[in-house]
Write an enzyme that holds these catalytic residues in place. Structure first.
Site, PDB file in Angstrom:
ATOM      1  N   LYS A   1       3.033  11.145  -3.568  1.00 11.07           N
ATOM      2  CA  LYS A   1       1.959  10.452  -4.306  1.00 11.07           C
ATOM      3  C   LYS A   1       1.077  11.457  -5.059  1.00 11.07           C
ATOM      4  O   LYS A   1       0.527  11.151  -6.106  1.00 11.07           O
ATOM      5  CB  LYS A   1       1.130   9.649  -3.301  1.00 11.07           C
ATOM      6  CG  LYS A   1       0.058   8.797  -3.914  1.00 11.07           C
ATOM      7  CD  LYS A   1      -0.433   7.805  -2.892  1.00 11.07           C
ATOM      8  CE  LYS A   1      -1.672   7.085  -3.321  1.00 11.07           C
ATOM      9  NZ  LYS A   1      -2.104   6.113  -2.323  1.00 11.07           N
TER      10      LYS A   1
ATOM     11  N   ASP B   1       0.884  -1.160   0.000  1.00 13.27           N
ATOM     12  CA  ASP B   1       0.000   0.000   0.000  1.00 13.27           C
ATOM     13  C   ASP B   1       0.926   1.215   0.000  1.00 13.27           C
ATOM     14  O   ASP B   1       1.514   1.561   1.022  1.00 13.27           O
ATOM     15  CB  ASP B   1      -0.880  -0.048   1.267  1.00 13.27           C
ATOM     16  CG  ASP B   1      -1.635   1.245   1.508  1.00 13.27           C
ATOM     17  OD1 ASP B   1      -1.666   2.101   0.618  1.00 13.27           O
ATOM     18  OD2 ASP B   1      -2.206   1.385   2.616  1.00 13.27           O
TER      19      ASP B   1
ATOM     20  N   GLU C   1      -7.120   0.662  -4.242  1.00 15.56           N
ATOM     21  CA  GLU C   1      -7.051   0.529  -2.779  1.00 15.56           C
ATOM     22  C   GLU C   1      -8.357   0.012  -2.165  1.00 15.56           C
ATOM     23  O   GLU C   1      -8.313  -0.915  -1.337  1.00 15.56           O
ATOM     24  CB  GLU C   1      -6.646   1.874  -2.155  1.00 15.56           C
ATOM     25  CG  GLU C   1      -5.172   2.151  -2.373  1.00 15.56           C
ATOM     26  CD  GLU C   1      -4.785   3.605  -2.243  1.00 15.56           C
ATOM     27  OE1 GLU C   1      -5.594   4.403  -1.743  1.00 15.56           O
ATOM     28  OE2 GLU C   1      -3.662   3.941  -2.658  1.00 15.56           O
TER      29      GLU C   1
ATOM     30  N   ASP D   1     -12.729   5.092   1.827  1.00 12.48           N
ATOM     31  CA  ASP D   1     -11.274   5.146   2.019  1.00 12.48           C
ATOM     32  C   ASP D   1     -10.818   6.607   2.034  1.00 12.48           C
ATOM     33  O   ASP D   1     -10.734   7.261   0.989  1.00 12.48           O
ATOM     34  CB  ASP D   1     -10.614   4.368   0.861  1.00 12.48           C
ATOM     35  CG  ASP D   1      -9.102   4.310   0.970  1.00 12.48           C
ATOM     36  OD1 ASP D   1      -8.546   4.965   1.863  1.00 12.48           O
ATOM     37  OD2 ASP D   1      -8.479   3.609   0.150  1.00 12.48           O
TER      38      ASP D   1
END
Ligand code: AMP
Length: 600
Positions: free
Chosen positions: A71, A10, A175, A199
């Site tokens: 990211k 992850d 994810e 999420d």
């Protein structure tokens, strides 16, 4: 060495996590400091590069050379693209050109710059190395997760980062899907279950609905915002504090990077504290010009400040329900993933929407990596009895440009993949010889607001009246999300494009090799630094051993005095010589050992 293992990673905005499935049991691999997640940070200084916990410890004293939130820059190639991040809110330097985006740091006294892929590869490389140490086997294969809402460029950038880190990326999965698989590890879904994955992490928000039964995970709809996360909550708090500080002192902090950095770190802590307490204090001495900041913040004020942002997550969730053709009451399980779901107001809003208590049986920080590990094991060993079958959807619509700069949608978002669709495109003018196709990704009506993925042209159409010639355009998307567009013109001419590696977003073999070599160089440098530090610590340990020996009472007084002199002079020398070479420390230790062996 035993057979190699496949890991699940992850790769988070704030924290990353790595896990492995062994004999159908998934283990989260702890960092060297024992934590199950590793900060997604890379820092550079005059001596070394640090990744993860090491980078975090020195972040406040080296903030302009500590890269965080990388990211958010993934897949963001140039100024021409819409930015996914407010670049001004980052404390390190970003160089944007027409061609690429790089972060700039000072490393070993030199100015260096790296692409977001390279920085992410350093985080992935550290996780790979950690998994290898922990498992005692080589690790080459990995499944890496990305937000469901990541576009093709962002997914490709993630693959590139894995490649640079020396990983064979088996698959990039979403994810929320990984989280549902992770959750499936805890609970057997015998019956068909509609799972809503909420999420909300450090940098992104994703909402997905999956239909789960036994080992089958079918994504029904997904949506999100890759610029909505805990980081944005911190920024709102920073803004609030700056306003209060200015009102009280008259000082504007907006251009003071150091003060903002300190404030942001305190705001993040206050945010987390408010998940447990109803009020908290933000206290920073001499924040600016000897003026202290002292603010008392209640949970209700915090909720009010962040209200707009929280509402966005609910609006996206509602639109995902609509896309799946469902109502809130059709959802059987709600999974909370990501650190920001710990905020009580967010939990309350979710509960109000679904009229159900979210499932709290899986750690929101680990669920994604656990699912990715399970998926990795399933890919690596197709004979494994506990296979995971994943049926995904297209995260963003695919279309081509038509007259007036508009986008014609070939395949709509949330269409199950693999999928295929054919459309006939006719000429727009008499005797038109050429058909140009530009392929876009996104939901907007006009091409300029979507992302260009690739283009192709068919030349040489026979003379014909407007609308009497043209081409059948077939768009095909396979289960890995690879997009192939082919056109067959009325006279049999063909053209097409495949959006995968070596497309706009892929790296050339040369680029990958160069980056891999650089990554290897970093590894070697890290090893050298480690050896240097180990030999320094060896000398220090030895000095303390001498002191302990002197204090043991087993030696003559004069030997004790000599040992204490050795101890003090060595420790004093070490204080001023933290950057000496490995050879010097080793030589000094040997010299000391020889001197000690001559003592009677
Ligand atoms: P993740 O990307 O899942 O690691 O989530 C990281 C984000 O969760 C960061 O923005 C953290 O500040 C935030 N976070 C972690 N713990 C809490 C908490 N107890 N309350 C609010 N936010 C939290």
């Amino acid at each position: 060495m035993k057979g190699s293992k496949a890991i699940g990673i992850d790769l988070g905005t704030t924290n990353s996590c790595v896990a492995v499935a062994i004999d159908n049991r998934v283990q989260v691999i702890p960092t060297e400091s024992g934590s199950n997640t590793m900060p997604s940070l890379v820092s550079f200084d005059d001596e070394e590069r640090l990744v993860g916990d090491g980078a975090k410890y020195q972040m406040n004293s080296n903030f302009s050379n500590t890269i965080y939130n990388i990211k958010r820059l993934m897949g963001y190639k140039s100024k021409r693209q819409k930015s996914q991040v407010d670049i001004k809110s980052l404390f390190y330097k970003i160089i944007e050109t027409e061609e690429e985006v790089r972060v700039q740091v000072k490393y070993k006294g030199e100015v260096k710059s790296y692409t977001p892929e390279e920085i992410s590869s350093m985080i992935l490389g550290k996780l790979k190395a950690r998994a290898e140490t922990y498992l005692g086997v080589e690790v080459n294969d990995a499944v890496i997760t990305v937000p469901a809402y990541f576009n093709t460029a962002q997914r490709q950038a993630t693959r590139n980062a894995g490649m640079i880190a020396g990983l064979n990326v088996l698959k990039v999965i979403s994810e929320p899907t990984a989280a549902a698989i992770g959750f499936g590890c805890e609970k057997d879904f015998k019956e068909e279950t509609n799972v809503f994955v909420f999420d909300f992490g450090g940098g992104t928000f994703d909402a997905s609905i999956l239909l789960v039964q036994e080992g089958d995970f079918t994504v029904l709809a997904t949506g999100g915002d890759s610029t909505l996360g805990g980081e944005d909550i911190d920024n709102l708090l920073v803004e609030h504090c700056c306003e209060l500080f200015e009102a009280e002192t008259g000082f504007d902090l907006s251009n003071n990077t150091r003060a903002l950095r300190r404030l942001k770190s305190v705001c993040e802590k206050a945010k987390c504290a408010l998940s447990h307490a109803s009020k908290t204090k933000l206290d920073i001495q001499s924040l600016f010009d000897d003026k202290d900041l002292f603010i008392s913040l209640t949970r209700s004020t915090f909720d009010e400040i962040c209200q707009g942002l929280f509402k966005k997550t609910i609006a996206i969730s509602q639109s995902v329900l609509k896309d799946a053709g469902m109502k809130a009451e059709d959802i059987n399980e709600i999974l909370l993933v990501g650190g920001s779901t710990r905020i009580p107001k967010v939990q309350a809003m979710i509960q109000k929407l679904f009229r159900k208590i979210p499932n709290g049986s899986i750690n929101p920080d680990e669920a994604v990596a656990i699912g990715a590990a399970k998926q990795a094991a399933s890919y690596k060993d197709p004979n494994n009895q506990n296979q995971v079958h994943l049926y995904d959807v297209l995260p963003l619509s695919i279309g081509t440009g038509i007259e007036g700069g508009k986008t014609f949608r070939h395949i709509a978002k949330n269409t199950p993949i693999p999928t295929k669709a054919t459309t006939l495109f006719k000429t727009r003018t008499d005797d038109q010889e050429r058909l140009c196709f530009k392929v876009y990704e996104g939901e907007r009506a006009f091409c300029k607001d979507n992302t260009l993925l690739g283009s192709f042209t068919i030349d040489g159409l026979p003379p014909a009246k407007r609308g009497k010639a043209g081409a059948d355009v077939t768009t095909e998307i396979d289960e890995s999300g690879i997009i192939k567009i082919n056109a067959v013109a009325t006279n049999g001419l063909t053209g097409g494009v495949t959006i995968i590696n070596n497309s706009n977003f892929g790296l050339s073999i040369n680029e990958v090799t160069r980056m891999q070599e650089e990554a290897q160089k970093f590894e070697e440098e890290d090893q050298l630094t480690k050896q240097r530090v180990d030999s320094m610590l060896g000398l220090e340990d030895y000095a303390y051993e001498l002191r302990d020996l002197a204090e043991s009472g087993n030696l003559s007084k004069s030997s004790c005095n000599t040992l204490m002199t050795f101890f003090k002079s060595t420790i004093d020398w070490l204080k001023d010589n933290q950057s000496a070479s490995k050879e010097i420390y080793t030589m000094l230790k040997q010299t000391l050992e020889e001197k000690v062996s001559r003592l009677s």
